[in-house]
Scaffold this active site. Structure first.
Site, short mmCIF file in Angstrom:
data_model
loop_
_atom_site.label_atom_id
_atom_site.label_comp_id
_atom_site.label_asym_id
_atom_site.label_seq_id
_atom_site.Cartn_x
_atom_site.Cartn_y
_atom_site.Cartn_z
N HIS A 7 -35.05 -22.98 113.46
CA HIS A 7 -33.78 -23.66 113.74
C HIS A 7 -32.64 -22.66 113.97
O HIS A 7 -31.70 -22.95 114.70
CB HIS A 7 -33.40 -24.59 112.59
CG HIS A 7 -33.85 -26.01 112.80
ND1 HIS A 7 -33.71 -26.66 114.01
CD2 HIS A 7 -34.43 -26.89 111.96
CE1 HIS A 7 -34.19 -27.90 113.90
NE2 HIS A 7 -34.65 -28.06 112.67
N HIS B 261 -35.30 -35.99 115.83
CA HIS B 261 -36.72 -35.62 115.68
C HIS B 261 -37.56 -36.50 116.60
O HIS B 261 -37.29 -37.68 116.75
CB HIS B 261 -37.20 -35.83 114.25
CG HIS B 261 -36.43 -35.06 113.23
ND1 HIS B 261 -35.24 -35.53 112.69
CD2 HIS B 261 -36.65 -33.85 112.66
CE1 HIS B 261 -34.78 -34.63 111.84
NE2 HIS B 261 -35.61 -33.60 111.80
N ASP C 100 -40.39 -27.18 115.73
CA ASP C 100 -41.78 -27.56 115.41
C ASP C 100 -42.76 -26.61 116.08
O ASP C 100 -43.74 -26.17 115.46
CB ASP C 100 -42.07 -28.99 115.90
CG ASP C 100 -41.48 -30.04 114.97
OD1 ASP C 100 -41.21 -29.73 113.79
OD2 ASP C 100 -41.28 -31.18 115.43
N HIS D 124 -40.48 -24.00 110.62
CA HIS D 124 -39.57 -24.90 111.34
C HIS D 124 -38.11 -24.56 111.02
O HIS D 124 -37.28 -24.43 111.93
CB HIS D 124 -39.91 -26.35 110.92
CG HIS D 124 -38.99 -27.40 111.43
ND1 HIS D 124 -39.30 -28.19 112.52
CD2 HIS D 124 -37.77 -27.82 111.02
CE1 HIS D 124 -38.31 -29.04 112.75
NE2 HIS D 124 -37.37 -28.84 111.84
N GLU D 125 -37.79 -24.38 109.74
CA GLU D 125 -36.40 -24.11 109.36
C GLU D 125 -35.94 -22.74 109.86
O GLU D 125 -34.81 -22.59 110.33
CB GLU D 125 -36.21 -24.23 107.84
CG GLU D 125 -36.60 -25.57 107.23
CD GLU D 125 -35.93 -26.77 107.88
OE1 GLU D 125 -34.93 -26.61 108.58
OE2 GLU D 125 -36.46 -27.90 107.70
N GLU E 229 -35.30 -29.85 117.50
CA GLU E 229 -36.38 -30.11 116.54
C GLU E 229 -37.73 -29.74 117.15
O GLU E 229 -38.61 -29.23 116.45
CB GLU E 229 -36.37 -31.58 116.11
CG GLU E 229 -35.12 -32.00 115.33
CD GLU E 229 -34.96 -31.25 114.02
OE1 GLU E 229 -35.95 -30.75 113.46
OE2 GLU E 229 -33.81 -31.15 113.54
N ARG F 161 -44.63 -34.83 116.92
CA ARG F 161 -44.27 -33.62 116.17
C ARG F 161 -45.52 -32.81 115.84
O ARG F 161 -45.43 -31.62 115.55
CB ARG F 161 -43.53 -33.98 114.87
CG ARG F 161 -42.21 -34.65 115.12
CD ARG F 161 -41.36 -34.67 113.87
NE ARG F 161 -40.95 -33.31 113.50
CZ ARG F 161 -40.21 -33.03 112.44
NH1 ARG F 161 -39.82 -34.01 111.64
NH2 ARG F 161 -39.88 -31.79 112.18
#
Ligand SMILES: [Zn+2]
Length: 308
Positions: free
Chosen positions: A147, A270, A209, A143-144, A205, A276
């Site tokens: 981003h 989010h 995800d 996920h990070e 987000e 999610r």
């Protein structure tokens, strides 16, 4: 784990059909310059560094307000002290808040951060099978990384500078793919409150995800190649791949009051926890394959969205 998942992301970049060669090379360059900070910086264990950092901070006895003022003055002063210094994007002090249960991508530093606080519980345990860890913290790691390549991250280069490194035709394709996510999530209704997600607000987000869980999945496949298949969990008849997805689902297991859900739908970037998980899994061909979901069933819709 970070290396395996990062490699899985780079593989995706290598194989993307919708990306032209020039943009692909720039994307790979950015991806390869992501800096990662895991658990805590080693400087935190260096007494002289810590003493130097806290030099000048005074606590007096018994007066709470005065303590608070001392601390605020000290913090403000420490920030002003480095105002004219050359920026060091890998300064250990940036990565020093290690007790938080969260993770972060920083666009300006092009860095990812997984503080010690999150390396526990449903996210990570060194003693358990790695399919659980890849489904847990691995999902967050992916996920990070993603981003850096969502609707906002894509506007910054590997140095963290705001610059457009996208060829026009590829950027248009990215925006079309992001539009698919915006519309898909915008059609999700939160049953407790009868309201839909604001897909435009949550797109970054949601993109993270969707990409994140896929990178963690393929990161785990790479890990198996090096370390071999792992044993199953006693008493459960799930395969390691299925246990990966179940562990990912556990990450955002939670319950909120309708009042909070309503508020978060307005302000939180989010999506609500259920989406999610269900959103990325509905979009995942790998998930449908591992659980044999027939095409057209709720978790395997015919129309899927995919950015990364
Ligand atoms: Zn995020």
């Amino acid at each position: 784990m970070v290396n395996y998942i990062h490699e899985a992301f780079n593989d995706i970049l290598h194989n993307l059909e919708w990306m032209d060669e020039a943009t692909r090379q720039r994307a790979l360059k950015k991806s390869k310059s992501i800096y990662s900070s895991i658990a805590y910086p080693p400087e935190l264990l260096d007494d002289s560094k810590i003493r130097e950092y806290y030099d000048g901070l005074m606590f007096t006895q018994g007066d709470l307000l005065q303590q608070y003022r001392n601390l605020t003055k000290f913090t403000t002063h420490s920030i002003f002290k480095i105002l004219r210094d050359k920026v060091n994007k890998r300064d250990w002090r940036i990565y020093g808040k290690v007790a938080v249960v969260n993770a972060h991508y920083n666009r300006v530093y092009n860095s990812i951060r997984f503080p010690a606080g999150i390396l526990q519980g449903v996210f990570f345990d060194a003693e358990r099978p790695m399919y659980q860890n890849f489904g847990g913290i691995g999902f967050i790691i992916g996920h990070e990384i993603t981003h850096g390549f969502d609707n906002k991250g894509k506007q910054f280069d590997g140095n963290g500078d705001l610059s457009n490194w996208w060829e026009k035709e590829t950027e248009i394709k990215f925006l079309e793919k992001a539009r698919c996510i915006i519309e898909q999530y915008g059609n999700f209704t939160v049953p407790e409150v009868g309201l839909n997600i604001n897909g435009k607000l949550t797109q970054g987000e949601d993109i993270a995800d969707n990409g994140g869980v896929k990178e963690a999945y393929y990161g785990y496949k790479k890990w198996i190649k090096d370390h071999g298949e792992e044993p199953l969990l006693p008493g459960l008849s799930y395969t390691p791949s299925q246990l990966f997805w179940i562990s990912a689902g556990n990450v955002w297991c939670g319950k909120s009051r309708p009042e909070l859900l309503k508020k978060l739908l307005l302000i939180d970037t989010h999506s609500p926890k259920r989406f999610r998980i269900n959103g990325p899994m509905m979009n995942s061909e790998e998930f449908s394959r591992d659980f044999n979901c027939p095409v057209g069933s709720p978790m395997n819709p015919k129309d899927k969205c995919k950015v990364w």
